[in-house]
Write a protein that holds these residues in place. Structure first.
Motif, PDB file in Angstrom:
ATOM      1  N   LEU A   1       0.811  -1.220   0.000  1.00  0.00           N
ATOM      2  CA  LEU A   1       0.000   0.000   0.000  1.00  0.00           C
ATOM      3  C   LEU A   1       0.844   1.270   0.000  1.00  0.00           C
ATOM      4  O   LEU A   1       0.503   2.240  -0.662  1.00  0.00           O
ATOM      5  N   ALA A   2       1.942   1.274   0.763  1.00  0.00           N
ATOM      6  CA  ALA A   2       2.663   2.534   0.911  1.00  0.00           C
ATOM      7  C   ALA A   2       3.985   2.572   0.150  1.00  0.00           C
ATOM      8  O   ALA A   2       4.295   3.556  -0.522  1.00  0.00           O
TER       9      ALA A   2
ATOM     10  N   PRO B   1       4.170   2.204  -4.244  1.00  0.00           N
ATOM     11  CA  PRO B   1       3.960   3.388  -5.083  1.00  0.00           C
ATOM     12  C   PRO B   1       5.134   4.365  -5.087  1.00  0.00           C
ATOM     13  O   PRO B   1       5.298   5.116  -6.038  1.00  0.00           O
ATOM     14  N   VAL B   2       5.938   4.397  -4.012  1.00  0.00           N
ATOM     15  CA  VAL B   2       7.044   5.366  -4.005  1.00  0.00           C
ATOM     16  C   VAL B   2       8.390   4.690  -4.225  1.00  0.00           C
ATOM     17  O   VAL B   2       9.432   5.273  -3.967  1.00  0.00           O
TER      18      VAL B   2
ATOM     19  N   LEU C   1      14.690  10.378   0.125  1.00  0.00           N
ATOM     20  CA  LEU C   1      14.028  11.290   1.055  1.00  0.00           C
ATOM     21  C   LEU C   1      12.527  11.027   1.084  1.00  0.00           C
ATOM     22  O   LEU C   1      11.911  10.905   2.150  1.00  0.00           O
ATOM     23  N   THR C   2      11.910  10.918  -0.111  1.00  0.00           N
ATOM     24  CA  THR C   2      10.476  10.644  -0.178  1.00  0.00           C
ATOM     25  C   THR C   2      10.147   9.321   0.497  1.00  0.00           C
ATOM     26  O   THR C   2       9.165   9.213   1.231  1.00  0.00           O
TER      27      THR C   2
ATOM     28  N   MET D   1      11.821   7.802   2.866  1.00  0.00           N
ATOM     29  CA  MET D   1      11.985   7.917   4.312  1.00  0.00           C
ATOM     30  C   MET D   1      10.767   8.611   4.923  1.00  0.00           C
ATOM     31  O   MET D   1      10.222   8.173   5.935  1.00  0.00           O
ATOM     32  N   LEU D   2      10.314   9.687   4.272  1.00  0.00           N
ATOM     33  CA  LEU D   2       9.161  10.409   4.805  1.00  0.00           C
ATOM     34  C   LEU D   2       7.906   9.549   4.733  1.00  0.00           C
ATOM     35  O   LEU D   2       7.057   9.604   5.626  1.00  0.00           O
ATOM     36  N   THR D   3       7.780   8.750   3.665  1.00  0.00           N
ATOM     37  CA  THR D   3       6.628   7.856   3.569  1.00  0.00           C
ATOM     38  C   THR D   3       6.602   6.897   4.749  1.00  0.00           C
ATOM     39  O   THR D   3       5.561   6.690   5.375  1.00  0.00           O
TER      40      THR D   3
ATOM     41  N   LEU E   1       7.948   7.320   7.606  1.00  0.00           N
ATOM     42  CA  LEU E   1       7.617   8.083   8.813  1.00  0.00           C
ATOM     43  C   LEU E   1       6.108   8.268   8.922  1.00  0.00           C
ATOM     44  O   LEU E   1       5.510   8.105   9.985  1.00  0.00           O
ATOM     45  N   GLY E   2       5.482   8.596   7.774  1.00  0.00           N
ATOM     46  CA  GLY E   2       4.028   8.762   7.770  1.00  0.00           C
ATOM     47  C   GLY E   2       3.313   7.471   8.151  1.00  0.00           C
ATOM     48  O   GLY E   2       2.374   7.477   8.948  1.00  0.00           O
ATOM     49  N   VAL E   3       3.784   6.353   7.591  1.00  0.00           N
ATOM     50  CA  VAL E   3       3.179   5.064   7.929  1.00  0.00           C
ATOM     51  C   VAL E   3       3.300   4.815   9.424  1.00  0.00           C
ATOM     52  O   VAL E   3       2.344   4.391  10.088  1.00  0.00           O
TER      53      VAL E   3
END
Lengths: 370, 295
Positions: B81-82, B85-86, B92-93, B95-97, B99-101
């Motif tokens: 799911l997360a 897609p990235v 960086l993107t 890592m931030l994804t 973090l969001g998860v």
């Protein structure tokens, strides 16, 4: 006068003004709304708008470092904390200070300074701390650097929670004077935006952006990546400390939990939602996030979302924010504004309006990226 | 001396748990370059699955097993799911994804279960102990060290003897070459996440045997510790991650045992300080081989 005219008409200043003016207009509009709606400086809306303006300073400060260097900093909340605590040391009335900060030396005990000296001293302490820490951090590789800023956050939190004599530990600090008004918050938000835009177009800013795209090729063309990162690190930490001081002088009471993981995530989300690469993105992200939080706070209190009953819950705001951040990262990885500052988008919209959707004028925005 | 040996034992035991977590993180990082900040949330997820199993009255062995299966499924869902897609976005993107998860899972448990601590009791035998010459050896120590040893051996066998294992080691070197050999990229990545979920599930069962309770935010700092262990060992280096986990375990136990009481609040701070100093001396990690970067 002639020097000034030349500066204004230089290519650098033209770029800076073109980008900064729309942002300043937005910030001033926020200020005017606040000043008109709450001329006495009270009420929930006033508080919301002032906190928004202070948040803009925090996010713009982070953008200066993370946006230009491409390195996540978890540590900026620690600098906001440094600003807030230094402000408390120099501004809380002496009677209370003897009670809550028994460890302070005598000359600091007597200090009951006003807004400007507090801002100056907080910024200086923040910059000093960043200058020392940065000597080690900025020499590391990118991933190690991100990890070390995380370490910085944890260490700072440990200090705020355990250094009883100077921080009152987890019980927190109170009785700061209210010095930050909406005019002052707006002034500093505009200043922060202007400085960040100037930094972005400056030589060291451009070098840093080159290192973001490819550190090795930047290094090979003679850019000192370490020096560029160090400069940005200290400057943005100083700005964060300044924001912390403004924040402390508006919110008046705080504790170590206010400068930790959840806040770091909120600030990073704002940056990601708007777009890391632009100063406008920082502002847009801060705005959107503030609105989301406000709506959700309403939902949490009312327990009602568009007529649907929602149980009273605490983590909801964070969950929705995380979800929105994830959706943005997946479907628009460069953020809502991507590579264009607000002025680029205005030009784009104007062209579309007048010329029926012809493509963006070639000089309307600087395309970064690939 | 006995005190010292006791602390060494504690260090090995805590270090084993960190090593399991760090290995899972390293496997994913070595293949797709993702620093998975949500790795710690796998522990939280395992804890809540176990809590659910406990609430319906299952015995410990059963709900521990279900917990591990649940963790693997969570890891696979995260990937699908997360992270898929990235996958091709910047580090960086990614890592931030993650973090969001991480934040989203923690907040979801807080919202939909409870912000409070929930009990996940471990059986009594886990805290039973034998004394050998003043040394107190708990069943939990033996279990932790044994499970870690078996898990590492199994991982080693998988990586050396099976096709997918060889493909995973090759993918850490050059993913495109692996794909050209006819191995599906998704198969490699999904396997990596499954292994990382399995190891995290084992670690979670061991951690919960010690703590007997789960709360929504317990995973975050365990995940960060796994990350720290990786950085100590050199990111993406499996043996480094293993060693880093043990180093971190020893440092933490040593600080907890011998730091003066009035400084005990700073334990985590000192751990990070130690790591930061280590990084200043060896920016690539303590156990990283000296390899020049390919451009």
């Amino acid at each position: 006068m002639a020097v000034f005219a030349r500066l204004i008409s230089s290519r650098f200043m033209r770029s800076v003004l073109r980008t900064a003016v729309p942002l300043v207009v937005v910030l001033v509009a926020v200020m005017v709304v606040g000043a008109v709606m709450a001329p006495d400086g009270r009420g929930a809306t006033y508080r919301l708008l002032v906190n928004f303006l202070i948040t803009v300073v925090i996010v713009v400060a982070l953008q200066m470092f993370t946006g230009n260097s491409g390195i996540v900093s978890w540590g900026h909340a620690a600098f906001v904390g440094i600003g807030a605590y230094s402000t408390a040391w120099f501004s809380v009335p002496m009677v209370i200070k003897e009670d809550i900060f028994p460890g302070l030396p005598a000359w600091m005990m007597g200090a009951e300074w006003g807004l400007v000296p507090c801002l100056l001293v907080s910024t200086a302490i923040g910059a000093l701390a960043a200058a020392v820490v940065g000597l080690a951090i900025c020499r590391m590789k990118e991933t190690a650097m991100a990890m070390s800023t995380l370490g910085l956050l944890v260490i700072a939190h440990g200090i705020y929670s355990n250094w009883e004599g100077w921080t009152r530990g987890t019980e927190g600090v109170y009785a700061l004077p209210t010095n930050t008004t909406i005019y002052i918050a707006c002034g500093f938000a505009c200043l922060a935006v202007l400085l960040a835009v100037m930094f972005k177009y400056s030589r060291v800013g451009l070098r840093l952006q080159a290192s973001r795209e490819d550190p090795l090729s930047a290094e090979s063309t003679g850019v000192s990546v370490v020096r560029a990162r160090y400069f940005a690190w200290v400057a943005s930490a100083a700005m964060s400390a300044l924001a912390g001081s403004l924040w402390a002088q508006f919110n008046l009471a705080f504790g170590p939990a206010q400068f930790y993981y959840a806040q770091v995530f909120a600030i990073l989300s704002m940056l990601v939602i708007g777009g890391l690469a632009t100063v406008s993105g920082a502002l847009v992200g801060a705005g959107i996030t503030t609105v989301i939080f406000e709506v959700l706070r309403g939902v949490e209190n009312e327990g009602n979302l568009f007529g649907i009953e929602v149980p009273q819950i605490s983590g909801l705001a964070q969950m929705i924010l995380a979800l929105i951040t994830l959706l943005i990262l997946i479907f628009r990885p460069n953020g809502l504004l991507a590579w264009w500052e607000l002025d680029g988008w205005i030009v784009k919209a104007r062209d579309r309006f007048w010329k029926g959707g012809r493509k963006l004028a070639p000089d309307a925005g600087e395309k970064g990226g690939e | 001396m006995t005190d010292f040996l006791q602390q060494v034992l504690n260090g090995i035991s805590l270090g084993s748990t960190y090593a399991l977590l760090a290995l899972g993180l390293a496997i994913v990082f070595s293949i797709i370059g993702l620093v998975n900040f949500a790795h710690g949330e796998l522990i939280t997820a395992c804890g809540y699955v176990m809590f659910a199993g406990y609430s319906v009255g299952l015995p410990w062995f059963v709900y521990a097993g279900i917990g591990i299966v649940g963790t693997v499924i969570t890891a696979l869902l995260m990937e699908r799911l997360a992270f898929r897609p990235v996958r091709n976005a910047s580090p960086l993107t990614m890592m931030l994804t993650s973090l969001g998860v991480s934040i989203m899972i923690a907040a979801a448990f807080e919202t939909f279960v409870s912000p409070r601590v929930k009990a996940v009791p471990a059986p009594d035998w886990i805290s039973s102990a034998v004394h050998i010459g003043g040394l107190r050896i708990q069943a939990e120590h033996i279990l932790t060290i044994g499970v870690t040893a078996v898990a590492v051996l199994l991982l080693l066998l998988l990586l050396k003897k099976t096709t997918i294992g060889v493909a995973m080691r090759a993918a850490a070197e050059d993913f495109n070459a692996v794909r050209l050999m006819g191995i599906k990229a998704n198969a490699v990545i999904v396997t990596a996440f499954a292994i990382s979920g399995f190891l995290a599930g084992l670690a979670a069962v061991l951690i919960l045997a010690r703590r007997s309770a789960v709360n929504p935010h317990m995973g975050i700092f365990l995940g960060i510790n796994a990350f720290v262990a990786n950085v100590i060992g050199g990111l993406g280096n499996l043996w480094g991650a293993l060693a880093g986990g043990f180093v971190l375990g020893f440092v933490e136990v040593a600080l907890r045992a011998w730091l003066p009481v009035n400084l005990s609040g700073f334990t985590t701070g000192f751990v990070f300080l130690f790591v930061a100093i280590a990084l200043v001396i060896r920016p690539g990690g303590l156990f990283s081989p000296k390899v020049a970067e390919r451009v």
